[in-house]
Design a protein around this motif. Structure first.
Motif, PDB file in Angstrom:
ATOM      1  N   ALA A 542      42.088  46.292 -14.429  1.00 17.78           N
ATOM      2  CA  ALA A 542      42.186  47.743 -14.269  1.00 17.78           C
ATOM      3  C   ALA A 542      42.770  48.153 -12.923  1.00 17.78           C
ATOM      4  CB  ALA A 542      40.806  48.374 -14.445  1.00 17.78           C
ATOM      5  N   VAL A 543      43.782  49.000 -12.980  1.00 16.55           N
ATOM      6  CA  VAL A 543      44.365  49.630 -11.789  1.00 16.55           C
ATOM      7  C   VAL A 543      44.581  51.108 -12.124  1.00 16.55           C
ATOM      8  CG1 VAL A 543      45.530  47.545 -10.966  1.00 16.55           C
ATOM      9  CG2 VAL A 543      46.718  49.083 -12.543  1.00 16.55           C
ATOM     10  N   PRO A 544      44.595  51.979 -11.117  1.00 16.54           N
ATOM     11  CA  PRO A 544      44.857  53.389 -11.391  1.00 16.54           C
ATOM     12  C   PRO A 544      46.361  53.682 -11.429  1.00 16.54           C
ATOM     13  CG  PRO A 544      44.321  53.099  -9.086  1.00 16.54           C
ATOM     14  CD  PRO A 544      44.228  51.735  -9.717  1.00 16.54           C
ATOM     15  N   PHE A 545      46.725  54.822 -11.985  1.00 14.74           N
ATOM     16  CA  PHE A 545      48.101  55.317 -11.943  1.00 14.74           C
ATOM     17  C   PHE A 545      48.039  56.774 -11.495  1.00 14.74           C
ATOM     18  CE2 PHE A 545      51.890  56.877 -14.665  1.00 14.74           C
ATOM     19  CZ  PHE A 545      52.735  56.864 -13.560  1.00 14.74           C
ATOM     20  N   TYR A 546      48.546  57.020 -10.293  1.00 12.75           N
ATOM     21  CA  TYR A 546      48.515  58.352  -9.677  1.00 12.75           C
ATOM     22  C   TYR A 546      49.910  58.963  -9.715  1.00 12.75           C
ATOM     23  CZ  TYR A 546      48.988  61.674  -5.815  1.00 12.75           C
ATOM     24  OH  TYR A 546      49.299  62.781  -5.059  1.00 12.75           O
ATOM     25  N   LEU A 547      49.982  60.288  -9.932  1.00  9.57           N
ATOM     26  CA  LEU A 547      51.261  60.995  -9.973  1.00  9.57           C
ATOM     27  C   LEU A 547      51.176  62.324  -9.226  1.00  9.57           C
ATOM     28  CD1 LEU A 547      52.778  60.764 -13.585  1.00  9.57           C
ATOM     29  CD2 LEU A 547      53.956  60.236 -11.454  1.00  9.57           C
ATOM     30  N   TYR A 548      52.097  62.536  -8.301  1.00 12.87           N
ATOM     31  CA  TYR A 548      52.306  63.867  -7.734  1.00 12.87           C
ATOM     32  C   TYR A 548      53.648  64.359  -8.261  1.00 12.87           C
ATOM     33  CZ  TYR A 548      54.164  67.384  -4.617  1.00 12.87           C
ATOM     34  OH  TYR A 548      54.767  68.532  -4.131  1.00 12.87           O
ATOM     35  N   VAL A 549      53.616  65.436  -9.012  1.00 16.77           N
ATOM     36  CA  VAL A 549      54.834  66.022  -9.568  1.00 16.77           C
ATOM     37  C   VAL A 549      54.924  67.471  -9.094  1.00 16.77           C
ATOM     38  CG1 VAL A 549      56.132  66.534 -11.669  1.00 16.77           C
ATOM     39  CG2 VAL A 549      54.607  64.558 -11.613  1.00 16.77           C
ATOM     40  N   PRO A 550      55.955  67.828  -8.318  1.00 22.66           N
ATOM     41  CA  PRO A 550      56.106  69.217  -7.891  1.00 22.66           C
ATOM     42  C   PRO A 550      56.113  70.155  -9.096  1.00 22.66           C
ATOM     43  CG  PRO A 550      57.669  67.809  -6.741  1.00 22.66           C
ATOM     44  CD  PRO A 550      57.036  66.967  -7.812  1.00 22.66           C
ATOM     45  N   GLN A 551      55.612  71.348  -8.899  1.00 23.06           N
ATOM     46  CA  GLN A 551      55.437  72.290 -10.000  1.00 23.06           C
ATOM     47  C   GLN A 551      56.727  72.513 -10.785  1.00 23.06           C
ATOM     48  OE1 GLN A 551      52.295  73.538 -10.722  1.00 23.06           O
ATOM     49  NE2 GLN A 551      53.293  74.139 -12.641  1.00 23.06           N
ATOM     50  N   ALA A 552      57.849  72.605 -10.082  1.00 22.71           N
ATOM     51  CA  ALA A 552      59.114  72.911 -10.753  1.00 22.71           C
ATOM     52  C   ALA A 552      59.531  71.829 -11.747  1.00 22.71           C
ATOM     53  CB  ALA A 552      60.216  73.102  -9.710  1.00 22.71           C
ATOM     54  N   TYR A 553      59.036  70.598 -11.546  1.00 26.12           N
ATOM     55  CA  TYR A 553      59.458  69.481 -12.403  1.00 26.12           C
ATOM     56  C   TYR A 553      58.432  69.162 -13.495  1.00 26.12           C
ATOM     57  CZ  TYR A 553      63.159  68.679  -9.026  1.00 26.12           C
ATOM     58  OH  TYR A 553      64.270  68.840  -8.229  1.00 26.12           O
ATOM     59  N   ARG A 554      57.477  70.064 -13.668  1.00 24.06           N
ATOM     60  CA  ARG A 554      56.432  69.801 -14.661  1.00 24.06           C
ATOM     61  C   ARG A 554      56.733  70.365 -16.041  1.00 24.06           C
ATOM     62  NH1 ARG A 554      50.536  70.300 -11.640  1.00 24.06           N
ATOM     63  NH2 ARG A 554      51.012  68.869  -9.909  1.00 24.06           N
ATOM     64  N   ASP A 555      57.835  71.085 -16.192  1.00 25.31           N
ATOM     65  CA  ASP A 555      58.174  71.653 -17.498  1.00 25.31           C
ATOM     66  C   ASP A 555      58.240  70.550 -18.553  1.00 25.31           C
ATOM     67  OD1 ASP A 555      58.267  74.070 -16.324  1.00 25.31           O
ATOM     68  OD2 ASP A 555      60.457  74.285 -16.346  1.00 25.31           O
ATOM     69  N   HIS A 556      57.682  70.839 -19.684  1.00 24.95           N
ATOM     70  CA  HIS A 556      57.672  69.914 -20.834  1.00 24.95           C
ATOM     71  C   HIS A 556      56.819  68.669 -20.586  1.00 24.95           C
ATOM     72  CE1 HIS A 556      60.843  72.506 -22.222  1.00 24.95           C
ATOM     73  NE2 HIS A 556      61.650  72.136 -21.221  1.00 24.95           N
ATOM     74  N   SER A 557      55.987  68.691 -19.528  1.00 23.44           N
ATOM     75  CA  SER A 557      55.058  67.586 -19.290  1.00 23.44           C
ATOM     76  C   SER A 557      53.673  67.985 -19.769  1.00 23.44           C
ATOM     77  CB  SER A 557      55.004  67.246 -17.793  1.00 23.44           C
ATOM     78  OG  SER A 557      56.223  66.683 -17.362  1.00 23.44           O
ATOM     79  N   HIS A 558      53.002  67.078 -20.416  1.00 26.38           N
ATOM     80  CA  HIS A 558      51.666  67.331 -20.959  1.00 26.38           C
ATOM     81  C   HIS A 558      50.725  66.260 -20.406  1.00 26.38           C
ATOM     82  CE1 HIS A 558      53.219  70.243 -23.948  1.00 26.38           C
ATOM     83  NE2 HIS A 558      54.306  69.471 -23.872  1.00 26.38           N
ATOM     84  N   PHE A 559      50.000  66.618 -19.353  1.00 26.48           N
ATOM     85  CA  PHE A 559      49.097  65.654 -18.733  1.00 26.48           C
ATOM     86  C   PHE A 559      47.743  65.665 -19.428  1.00 26.48           C
ATOM     87  CE2 PHE A 559      45.612  64.955 -15.630  1.00 26.48           C
ATOM     88  CZ  PHE A 559      45.799  63.580 -15.470  1.00 26.48           C
ATOM     89  N   ASP A 560      47.280  64.473 -19.795  1.00 31.04           N
ATOM     90  CA  ASP A 560      45.966  64.294 -20.394  1.00 31.04           C
ATOM     91  C   ASP A 560      45.355  63.059 -19.747  1.00 31.04           C
ATOM     92  OD1 ASP A 560      43.699  63.866 -21.873  1.00 31.04           O
ATOM     93  OD2 ASP A 560      44.689  63.866 -23.830  1.00 31.04           O
ATOM     94  N   ALA A 561      44.341  63.271 -18.902  1.00 31.16           N
ATOM     95  CA  ALA A 561      43.740  62.161 -18.154  1.00 31.16           C
ATOM     96  C   ALA A 561      43.118  61.117 -19.056  1.00 31.16           C
ATOM     97  CB  ALA A 561      42.689  62.706 -17.189  1.00 31.16           C
ATOM     98  N   ALA A 562      42.844  61.475 -20.309  1.00 33.06           N
ATOM     99  CA  ALA A 562      42.202  60.534 -21.222  1.00 33.06           C
ATOM    100  C   ALA A 562      43.191  59.543 -21.833  1.00 33.06           C
ATOM    101  CB  ALA A 562      41.485  61.298 -22.336  1.00 33.06           C
ATOM    102  N   ARG A 563      44.479  59.766 -21.625  1.00 35.76           N
ATOM    103  CA  ARG A 563      45.471  58.852 -22.201  1.00 35.76           C
ATOM    104  C   ARG A 563      45.391  57.475 -21.531  1.00 35.76           C
ATOM    105  NH1 ARG A 563      50.854  62.759 -23.068  1.00 35.76           N
ATOM    106  NH2 ARG A 563      50.019  63.811 -24.916  1.00 35.76           N
TER     107      ARG A 563
END
Length: 671
Positions: A542-563
């Motif tokens: 197990a390792v984590p996966f962290y993402l910082y995505v600026p607000q402008a680039y989040r269009d059409h992104s669907h984040f679900d922490a349970a994935r």
């Protein structure tokens, strides 16, 4: 008289033969008693017996392979009385050397298991293929080298004395004739027994590596081979690691059809994919940073508490940005993980192989190169490690910065065993991003940290915090370290997290933070903690996966922490965020898609595949285990698979072979 001498040689060699078998079996017993827990082994009594039985046969086989040739030499020398006297004086020396080798490798296998939770394998060659000086320094720090060498010398002296005493006792008996029929029959019986001993089996095949699989419990499988036979397998694997099998159409069609769950012709076409149209990414390409952090494992991160800060400056970003926790590494070693990131290679040594100069279709930098990105690789470690300084430029990396360049740029940086402190790596990345922003460049930076690595030592001047562990936590981590060393493990973890956090804070504080995407993950979980409980089979990867995505680039992104996901999914996710209408080589999925791809999504490691419902264990007999809770990576008890689960298990059971096939297909230039 010949047979009498031959028999005396047999009796003489029986002592070192027997001691070698006992030594190797004792090593196996020690590992079981030291690292096996009643909870993990409950209900596996028959498997334990089988482990000792098959392990004992391996001990007999390897010991016979060492000492039977000695007996045959003695048989030849027994023809002459004078030559046999030379043998009598010589064999105690030879036997003492062989006994010392057996003991040394057995002890080495014990330490190897204590560190990596497996028997000696191909990664043992990292002693010469990694930074050898750094590996030796780590061994010096982590293991009782001087005490071990002195003990080994004492053992050799004692065992030599014992063998000489044994020979003198045998020589004191007068020679006597034995009639010819008895001599002939006895000789044939002895040779037959020796032959069976060297095979380890009376079946069609000699005892083989596949016979070491005795249980669904990984530990028992790891303890079955002795150190010498495990090293022999490792040597063969290492010899073959530069060999690329022919990727036949028949094999490819079978694997592709099985994984894709439909008839598929043999080609690399199924790996071709394309990102969606992304107008913002096309008009304003973002900078992309992929930070691979040494030993950033999910398990140690979970020891963080409000009153026990293991994150430092990373905490605020960890809690507010996107993060996937049910996530696993694809490789279980640093170079294994990196080469999968670079070219989707299941061969950990691809960067040092005969294929290192190949123009890989699976080069993961190609989509960025096609969009005019400048590719930069930064590491706080040695750039020549595993030939990365030669391999990466061939993949399109135009700037390669490593410890020596960083040391020159920042003279105050102190060089340690595995490189310079991570803070200088991140400082360079800050300066390079600022420079790119000033020049109007768009860049991809991939980094590899090294500080959180044994021998653990925080940089001088770093302000340590008070990290107090409970007795139960110390006991759980005792296999990894104890006392001050365990404290230093935690301090270097916090240091590495803190430096990553400070870097992210700097990016967010700058105008360039509005067009810079940051991803971070661990190269592998911390090794040496010990995961013998079958409910922890996934936790070990197990390792984590962290993402910082600026607000402008989040269009059409669907984040679900349970994935759920794994390393194979990081590049496809970053491609979709940062590139527009760009072809790429697909072996994973976009974790931010509105609807996940049923074929390519799931978290993959060669030992386990994780799904939203649980994990398929690919090793041993294979099984499905549901999650033990709604969160976390502990598994419940195995359950009978449904037809759909059987199909998924069958699909992912082909994935490792499919990765090898596509690599071999590329190497052989078969399109």
């Amino acid at each position: 008289m010949w047979f009498y001498r031959f028999r005396q040689a047999l009796i003489a060699l029986l002592l070192p033969w027997l001691l070698a078998v006992i030594t190797q079996s004792a090593g196996r017993l020690y590992l079981l008693l030291t690292y096996g827990t009643p909870e993990a082994l409950n209900g596996f009594g028959m498997d334990i017996k089988r482990m000792f039985w098959i392990g004992g046969l391996f001990d007999i086989r390897i010991t016979s392979l060492l000492f039977v040739p000695c007996l045959l030499i003695a048989g030849l020398l027994a023809i002459s009385s004078r030559s046999f006297q030379c043998w009598q004086r010589f064999w105690p020396w030879l036997a003492a050397i062989l006994s010392t080798i057996v003991t040394t490798v057995t002890v080495g296998n014990i330490f190897y298991y204590a560190t990596y939770e497996r028997a000696i394998d191909i990664f043992v060659f990292g002693l010469v293929e990694d930074d050898t000086a750094a590996v030796l320094a780590t061994m010096w720090h982590d293991y009782p080298v001087i005490r071990g060498l002195l003990s080994l010398a004492l053992f050799a002296a004692i065992i030599f004395w014992l063998y000489r005493r044994w020979q003198r006792r045998l020589s004191a008996k007068p020679e006597r004739k034995i009639n010819l029929p008895i001599s002939a029959i006895s000789t044939l019986v002895i040779l037959a027994v020796c032959f069976v001993g060297m095979r380890g089996s009376i079946g069609t095949f000699p005892l083989r590596q596949s016979d070491g699989q005795v249980s669904e419990v990984k530990m028992l499988n790891m303890l079955t081979p002795n150190g010498l036979i495990a090293f022999n397998w490792a040597f063969k694997a290492h010899s073959e690691d530069n060999t690329f099998a022919d990727a036949t159409d028949e094999q490819g069609e079978a694997l592709l059809s099985r994984f894709l769950d439909k008839p598929t012709a043999a080609s690399l076409t199924p790996f071709s994919a394309r990102t969606d149209v992304n107008p913002l990414a096309k008009s304003n390409p973002p900078n992309v940073v992929l930070a691979v952090m040494e030993s950033m494992g999910y398990h140690l991160e979970s020891y963080d508490r409000p009153d026990r800060d293991l994150f430092g400056a990373l905490r605020q970003h960890w809690l507010t940005d996107w993060r996937f926790e049910r996530f696993i590494s694809e490789g279980d070693g640093t170079i294994d993980t990196l080469n999968r990131f670079f070219v989707r290679s299941p061969m950990s040594g691809i960067s040092q192989s005969s294929a290192q100069a190949l123009d890989f279709d699976s080069n993961m930098f190609k989509p960025y190169l096609a969009n005019g990105y400048k590719i930069i690789f930064v590491t706080s470690g040695n750039g020549s490690w595993r030939n990365l300084n030669q391999f990466l430029p061939r993949l399109g990396v135009s700037e390669f910065m490593e410890q020596n360049g960083l040391k020159k740029r920042y003279p105050q940086a102190h060089m340690s065993t595995w490189g310079i402190p991570d803070e200088y790596m991140f400082r360079y990345m800050e300066e390079r991003l600022a420079e790119a922003d000033k020049k109007g460049e768009h860049i991809l930076i991939m980094s590899m940290s090294t500080t959180h690595h044994p021998p653990y030592k925080t940089p001088d001047g770093y302000q340590k915090t008070n990290i107090q562990l409970t007795d139960a936590e110390k006991k759980r981590l005792s296999n990894l370290a104890s006392g001050d060393e365990l404290q230093e493990v935690m301090h270097t973890l916090r240091y590495a997290n803190d430096q990553l956090g400070q870097f992210i804070s700097w990016v967010k504080s700058q105008p360039l933070g509005g067009h810079t995407i940051i991803a971070a993950t661990g190269d592998h979980n911390v090794r040496g903690i010990g995961y013998q409980d079958t409910h922890e089979l996934v936790l070990g990867h197990a390792v984590p996966f962290y993402l910082y995505v600026p607000q402008a680039y989040r269009d059409h992104s669907h984040f679900d922490a349970a994935r759920v996901g794994s390393h194979k999914d990081i590049w496809p996710t970053l491609y979709q965020l940062s590139l527009s209408d760009t072809p790429y080589y697909r072996t994973g999925c976009n974790l931010l898609a509105e609807k996940l791809d049923d074929i390519w999504c799931q978290g993959y490691n060669p030992e386990a595949v994780i799904t939203p419902q649980g994990a398929y264990i690919l090793t041993g007999k294979g099984e499905f285990r549901p999650w033990a809770a709604n969160k976390g990576l502990l598994l419940g008890d195995p359950q009978t698979m449904t037809p759909e689960q059987e199909k998924q298990f069958n699909r992912w059971g082909a994935f490792t072979d499919l990765l090898w096939w596509q690599l071999n297909r590329q190497v052989h230039g078969q399109k």
